[in-house]
Scaffold this motif. Structure first.
Motif, PDB file in Angstrom:
ATOM      1  N   ARG A   1      28.771  32.487  28.162  1.00 30.15           N
ATOM      2  CA  ARG A   1      30.008  33.452  27.741  1.00 30.15           C
ATOM      3  C   ARG A   1      30.935  32.726  26.847  1.00 30.15           C
ATOM      4  O   ARG A   1      31.325  33.401  26.045  1.00 30.15           O
TER       5      ARG A   1
ATOM      6  N   ARG B   1      33.288  39.928  33.934  1.00 26.85           N
ATOM      7  CA  ARG B   1      33.796  38.629  33.816  1.00 26.85           C
ATOM      8  C   ARG B   1      32.893  37.834  34.636  1.00 26.85           C
ATOM      9  O   ARG B   1      32.816  36.567  34.214  1.00 26.85           O
ATOM     10  N   THR B   2      32.310  38.123  35.611  1.00 24.67           N
ATOM     11  CA  THR B   2      31.441  37.394  36.346  1.00 24.67           C
ATOM     12  C   THR B   2      30.106  38.172  36.771  1.00 24.67           C
ATOM     13  O   THR B   2      30.600  39.436  37.246  1.00 24.67           O
TER      14      THR B   2
ATOM     15  N   PRO C   1      37.027  42.096  33.919  1.00 23.82           N
ATOM     16  CA  PRO C   1      38.023  41.357  33.120  1.00 23.82           C
ATOM     17  C   PRO C   1      39.511  42.024  33.772  1.00 23.82           C
ATOM     18  O   PRO C   1      39.531  43.087  34.255  1.00 23.82           O
TER      19      PRO C   1
END
Length: 402
Positions: free
Chosen positions: A266, A371-372, A402
């Motif tokens: 990322r 985001r994950t 996010p």
């Protein structure tokens, strides 16, 4: 968020490499009494076998059970052909499936990925295979062939039957293969009929698609007949997506099992291509390739008779310590990475550039959207039969935005 793995249990995708490593204990070439095949296990010898079609033939029809519905498919299946027939079909597909065509698919792959991810935009959990890893490559290859992409569920059913291995154990013998062929014959018949109708429709009304270009292409003044094209187009459709499906699932599992990998990618998306290559080395979707010995030969100190069946083990060769530093460590920055996952020699997978492009784009867009992305429970993963393909059938993931 963290993944939950049952204490004391190991993933199937982690057990397999241990088995491959154990095979090499007997040397680079060994005879498997149960299956009646010779296994080739080191990088150098596997590459030698794959690069010598005159000695190690890809045509296994004399050694495997026959089934009438498979004969039509086999006519255009150049994966199971030797020169000179192989050259004709390979040249035809090369004319219509050029690097420029593949690179030009980038925007379309991004658009399809975006649409598929939009469909799970309001969900914190979803099955990555159902949502992205399966539909993305099948939609792309179907559109490329001029086949209605909205019928991808039908194609998924075919692939599930052909590659599911539900009739096989992990070490199938010829009797198992014969039973499997009979069980999947109706699916092959349905697929053949569908492809023949599609080819005839494109011959009558050509379009700007790969099937139409294959119909028009010729080598030495020779073009493919409709029956030859059935297996040809079916191979492109079915085999042309299953590798990417497996690759994407294997990548997500592998990144999740190696803390820090996902975060590093990322932070620096330029590292994704190298990480994809390492996943291919680490878990090759098709870990073995069969070859028939055409004449008596000595291989790895063993005398092999004509018509012996040789299995070139890509999984073991990809972890050969003579070719790779720390071969049993996953290294997302590994360079160089001369894995043999896409084969070697005249049968090197012509679809490799497309699979790589799809995987790189899909992983980058997953990182951009979420985001994950973690696997909340490994107990919920459903695996493919490793005797047929290394991958997952279902992969529930949990995401954060996010």
């Amino acid at each position: 968020m963290t993944s939950r793995q049952p204490t004391g249990e190991r993933l199937l995708l982690e057990e397999l490499p241990d088995r491959w490593r154990g095979l090499r204990e007997d040397g680079p070439v060994r005879y498997d009494e149960k299956q009646g095949v010779w296994q080739v296990l080191d990088h150098e010898t596997v590459a030698t076998v794959l690069a010598d079609p005159a000695t190690y033939s890809s045509d296994l029809s004399a050694l495997t059970p026959t089934q009438s519905d498979f004969e039509t498919f086999r006519q255009g299946n150049f994966v199971g052909m030797d020169p000179p027939e192989h050259r004709k079909l390979r040249t035809l597909v090369s004319q219509a499936f050029t690097p420029r065509v593949v690179q030009g698919l980038g925007p379309r792959i991004e658009a399809v990925s975006a649409r598929l991810l939009d469909e799970v935009a309001d969900r914190d959990r979803f099955d990555l295979v159902d949502a992205l890893a399966y539909p993305l490559p099948i939609i792309v290859i179907a559109e490329l062939l001029g086949i209605p992409a909205e019928e991808h569920r039908l194609f998924q059913e075919w692939a599930s039957v052909l590659f599911g291995g539900d009739q096989l154990g992990e070490a199938p013998d010829m009797a198992d293969l014969e039973r499997a062929l009979e069980a999947i014959a109706p699916t092959v018949r349905e697929m053949n009929d569908y492809m023949l109708d599609h080819i005839r429709a494109r011959r009558a009304h050509p379009g700007d698609d790969l099937t139409s270009r294959l119909i028009a292409a010729e080598v030495d003044g020779v073009r493919l007949a409709d029956q030859e094209m059935v297996g040809f187009v079916a191979l492109l459709l079915v085999a042309g997506h299953i590798t990417t499906t497996a690759l994407l699932g294997n990548a997500v599992v592998t990144f999740d099992r190696h803390p820090g990998t996902d975060a590093a990618l990322r932070a620096d998306p330029a590292r994704i291509p190298a990480a994809v290559e390492e996943v291919l080395r680490w878990l090759p979707p098709f870990p073995e390739l069969g070859r028939r010995v055409t004449r008596p030969v000595t291989l790895g100190g063993h005398d092999l008779p004509a018509d012996a069946l040789v299995m070139a083990h890509l999984g073991a060769a990809n972890r050969d310590p003579a070719r790779f530093d720390t071969p049993d460590a996953f290294d997302a920055t590994r360079n160089p990475n001369p894995h043999l996952t896409f084969g070697h020699g005249i049968h090197f997978c012509f679809g490799a550039p497309l699979a790589r492009l799809e995987a790189r784009i899909a992983l980058r867009m997953l990182h951009e959207r979420f985001r994950t992305l973690v696997i909340p429970s490994y107990e919920d993963i459903a695996y493919q039969n490793p005797a047929v393909i290394i991958g997952v059938r279902h992969l529930p993931v949990e995401v954060g935005r996010p």
